[in-house]
Write a protein that holds these residues in place. Structure first.
Motif, PDB file in Angstrom:
ATOM      1  N   ASP A   1       0.165  -1.545  -0.288  1.00  0.00           N
ATOM      2  CA  ASP A   1       0.000   0.082   0.175  1.00  0.00           C
ATOM      3  C   ASP A   1       0.741   1.082   0.123  1.00  0.00           C
ATOM      4  N   PHE A   2       1.725   1.286  -0.729  1.00  0.00           N
ATOM      5  CA  PHE A   2       2.983   2.527   0.139  1.00  0.00           C
ATOM      6  C   PHE A   2       2.274   3.424  -1.129  1.00  0.00           C
ATOM      7  N   LEU A   3       2.428   4.217  -0.864  1.00  0.00           N
ATOM      8  CA  LEU A   3       2.219   5.457  -1.462  1.00  0.00           C
ATOM      9  C   LEU A   3       0.495   5.591  -1.407  1.00  0.00           C
ATOM     10  N   LYS A   4      -0.578   4.883  -1.755  1.00  0.00           N
ATOM     11  CA  LYS A   4      -1.751   4.269  -2.664  1.00  0.00           C
ATOM     12  C   LYS A   4      -2.421   5.627  -1.854  1.00  0.00           C
ATOM     13  N   GLY A   5      -3.336   5.732  -2.453  1.00  0.00           N
ATOM     14  CA  GLY A   5      -4.128   6.877  -2.447  1.00  0.00           C
ATOM     15  C   GLY A   5      -3.378   8.698  -3.074  1.00  0.00           C
ATOM     16  N   ILE A   6      -1.804   7.932  -3.048  1.00  0.00           N
ATOM     17  CA  ILE A   6      -1.203   9.628  -2.989  1.00  0.00           C
ATOM     18  C   ILE A   6      -0.973   9.521  -5.017  1.00  0.00           C
ATOM     19  N   VAL A   7      -0.265   8.616  -5.569  1.00  0.00           N
ATOM     20  CA  VAL A   7       0.180   8.778  -6.661  1.00  0.00           C
ATOM     21  C   VAL A   7      -0.674   7.918  -7.718  1.00  0.00           C
ATOM     22  N   ALA A   8      -0.617   7.854  -9.496  1.00  0.00           N
ATOM     23  CA  ALA A   8      -2.054   7.005  -9.854  1.00  0.00           C
ATOM     24  C   ALA A   8      -1.126   5.133  -9.847  1.00  0.00           C
ATOM     25  N   MET A   9      -1.067   4.684 -10.569  1.00  0.00           N
ATOM     26  CA  MET A   9      -0.945   2.886 -10.407  1.00  0.00           C
ATOM     27  C   MET A   9       0.068   2.547 -11.522  1.00  0.00           C
ATOM     28  N   PRO A  10       0.700   3.462 -12.227  1.00  0.00           N
ATOM     29  CA  PRO A  10       1.035   2.411 -12.880  1.00  0.00           C
ATOM     30  C   PRO A  10       2.490   3.330 -12.694  1.00  0.00           C
ATOM     31  N   ALA A  11       2.793   4.787 -11.146  1.00  0.00           N
ATOM     32  CA  ALA A  11       3.620   5.162 -10.683  1.00  0.00           C
ATOM     33  C   ALA A  11       4.111   4.401  -9.646  1.00  0.00           C
ATOM     34  N   ARG A  12       2.897   4.138  -9.028  1.00  0.00           N
ATOM     35  CA  ARG A  12       3.116   2.814  -7.858  1.00  0.00           C
ATOM     36  C   ARG A  12       4.018   1.412  -8.463  1.00  0.00           C
ATOM     37  N   ARG A  13       3.418   1.098  -9.622  1.00  0.00           N
ATOM     38  CA  ARG A  13       3.875   0.093  -9.854  1.00  0.00           C
ATOM     39  C   ARG A  13       5.160  -0.315 -10.646  1.00  0.00           C
ATOM     40  N   ALA A  14       5.715   1.527 -11.328  1.00  0.00           N
ATOM     41  CA  ALA A  14       7.224   1.506 -11.363  1.00  0.00           C
ATOM     42  C   ALA A  14       8.198   1.466  -9.681  1.00  0.00           C
ATOM     43  N   LEU A  15       7.596   1.798  -9.163  1.00  0.00           N
ATOM     44  CA  LEU A  15       8.535   1.673  -7.389  1.00  0.00           C
ATOM     45  C   LEU A  15       8.340   0.751  -7.109  1.00  0.00           C
ATOM     46  N   GLU A  16       7.561  -0.416  -7.245  1.00  0.00           N
ATOM     47  CA  GLU A  16       7.418  -1.599  -6.683  1.00  0.00           C
ATOM     48  C   GLU A  16       8.757  -2.755  -7.420  1.00  0.00           C
ATOM     49  N   LYS A  17       8.536  -2.342  -8.972  1.00  0.00           N
ATOM     50  CA  LYS A  17       9.975  -2.333  -9.868  1.00  0.00           C
ATOM     51  C   LYS A  17      10.937  -2.240  -9.082  1.00  0.00           C
ATOM     52  N   LYS A  18      11.162  -1.334  -8.739  1.00  0.00           N
ATOM     53  CA  LYS A  18      12.385  -0.565  -8.460  1.00  0.00           C
ATOM     54  C   LYS A  18      12.614  -0.674  -6.991  1.00  0.00           C
ATOM     55  N   LYS A  19      11.980  -1.953  -6.500  1.00  0.00           N
ATOM     56  CA  LYS A  19      11.554  -1.969  -4.910  1.00  0.00           C
ATOM     57  C   LYS A  19      12.205  -0.478  -4.445  1.00  0.00           C
ATOM     58  N   ILE A  20      11.305   0.133  -3.931  1.00  0.00           N
ATOM     59  CA  ILE A  20      11.406   1.395  -3.451  1.00  0.00           C
ATOM     60  C   ILE A  20       9.854   1.452  -2.885  1.00  0.00           C
ATOM     61  N   ASP A  21      10.318   1.020  -1.929  1.00  0.00           N
ATOM     62  CA  ASP A  21       8.975   0.921  -0.583  1.00  0.00           C
ATOM     63  C   ASP A  21       8.880   1.484   0.441  1.00  0.00           C
ATOM     64  N   SER A  22       9.830   2.898   0.270  1.00  0.00           N
ATOM     65  CA  SER A  22       9.747   3.309   1.674  1.00  0.00           C
ATOM     66  C   SER A  22       9.837   5.105   1.978  1.00  0.00           C
ATOM     67  N   LEU A  23       9.328   5.731   2.333  1.00  0.00           N
ATOM     68  CA  LEU A  23       9.885   7.314   1.873  1.00  0.00           C
ATOM     69  C   LEU A  23      12.161   7.014   1.715  1.00  0.00           C
ATOM     70  N   GLU A  24      12.228   7.062   2.975  1.00  0.00           N
ATOM     71  CA  GLU A  24      13.437   6.732   3.409  1.00  0.00           C
ATOM     72  C   GLU A  24      14.587   5.999   1.209  1.00  0.00           C
ATOM     73  N   LYS A  25      14.145   5.405   0.970  1.00  0.00           N
ATOM     74  CA  LYS A  25      14.111   4.823  -0.238  1.00  0.00           C
ATOM     75  C   LYS A  25      13.970   5.694  -1.748  1.00  0.00           C
ATOM     76  N   LEU A  26      13.471   6.466  -2.013  1.00  0.00           N
ATOM     77  CA  LEU A  26      12.668   7.579  -2.577  1.00  0.00           C
ATOM     78  C   LEU A  26      13.857   8.494  -2.126  1.00  0.00           C
ATOM     79  N   THR A  27      14.156   8.833  -0.870  1.00  0.00           N
ATOM     80  CA  THR A  27      15.077   9.652  -0.591  1.00  0.00           C
ATOM     81  C   THR A  27      16.216   9.572  -1.436  1.00  0.00           C
ATOM     82  N   ASP A  28      16.573   8.599  -2.089  1.00  0.00           N
ATOM     83  CA  ASP A  28      17.749   8.315  -3.335  1.00  0.00           C
ATOM     84  C   ASP A  28      17.638   8.327  -4.089  1.00  0.00           C
ATOM     85  N   TYR A  29      16.618   9.021  -4.728  1.00  0.00           N
ATOM     86  CA  TYR A  29      16.749   9.693  -6.440  1.00  0.00           C
ATOM     87  C   TYR A  29      16.030  10.818  -6.279  1.00  0.00           C
TER      88      TYR A  29
END
Length: 78
Positions: free
Chosen positions: A18-46
């Motif tokens: 459910d990471f970012l569910k309701g915040i961003v659309a499914m295509p973006a959420r799938r892209a994040l999952e594909k890159k194994k980005i499942d937390s805000l801490e990992k997102l800050t690396d980009y």
């Protein structure tokens, strides 16, 4: 009765968390999952520029993420 194309796509391309569910659309959420980005801490690396290269990411998604991250005391890599 055959499944609709939409139902098949949902079955094959669902996001497992459910990471970012309701915040961003499914295509973006799938892209994040594909890159194994499942937390805000990992997102800050980009950086914003790096995220814009992901399928499903555009200026609107980045803007929503910036607001969400700011509200949680995080930011993108510079």
């Amino acid at each position: 009765m055959a499944k609709s194309i939409k139902a098949i796509c949902i079955d094959r391309h669902s996001v497992s968390n459910d990471f970012l569910k309701g915040i961003v659309a499914m295509p973006a959420r799938r892209a994040l999952e594909k890159k194994k980005i499942d937390s805000l801490e990992k997102l800050t690396d980009y950086s914003e520029e790096e995220l814009l290269q992901f399928h499903g990411f555009g200026k609107t998604t980045i803007q929503k993420l910036k607001i969400y991250m700011r509200d949680h005391g995080k930011s993108f890599k510079l």
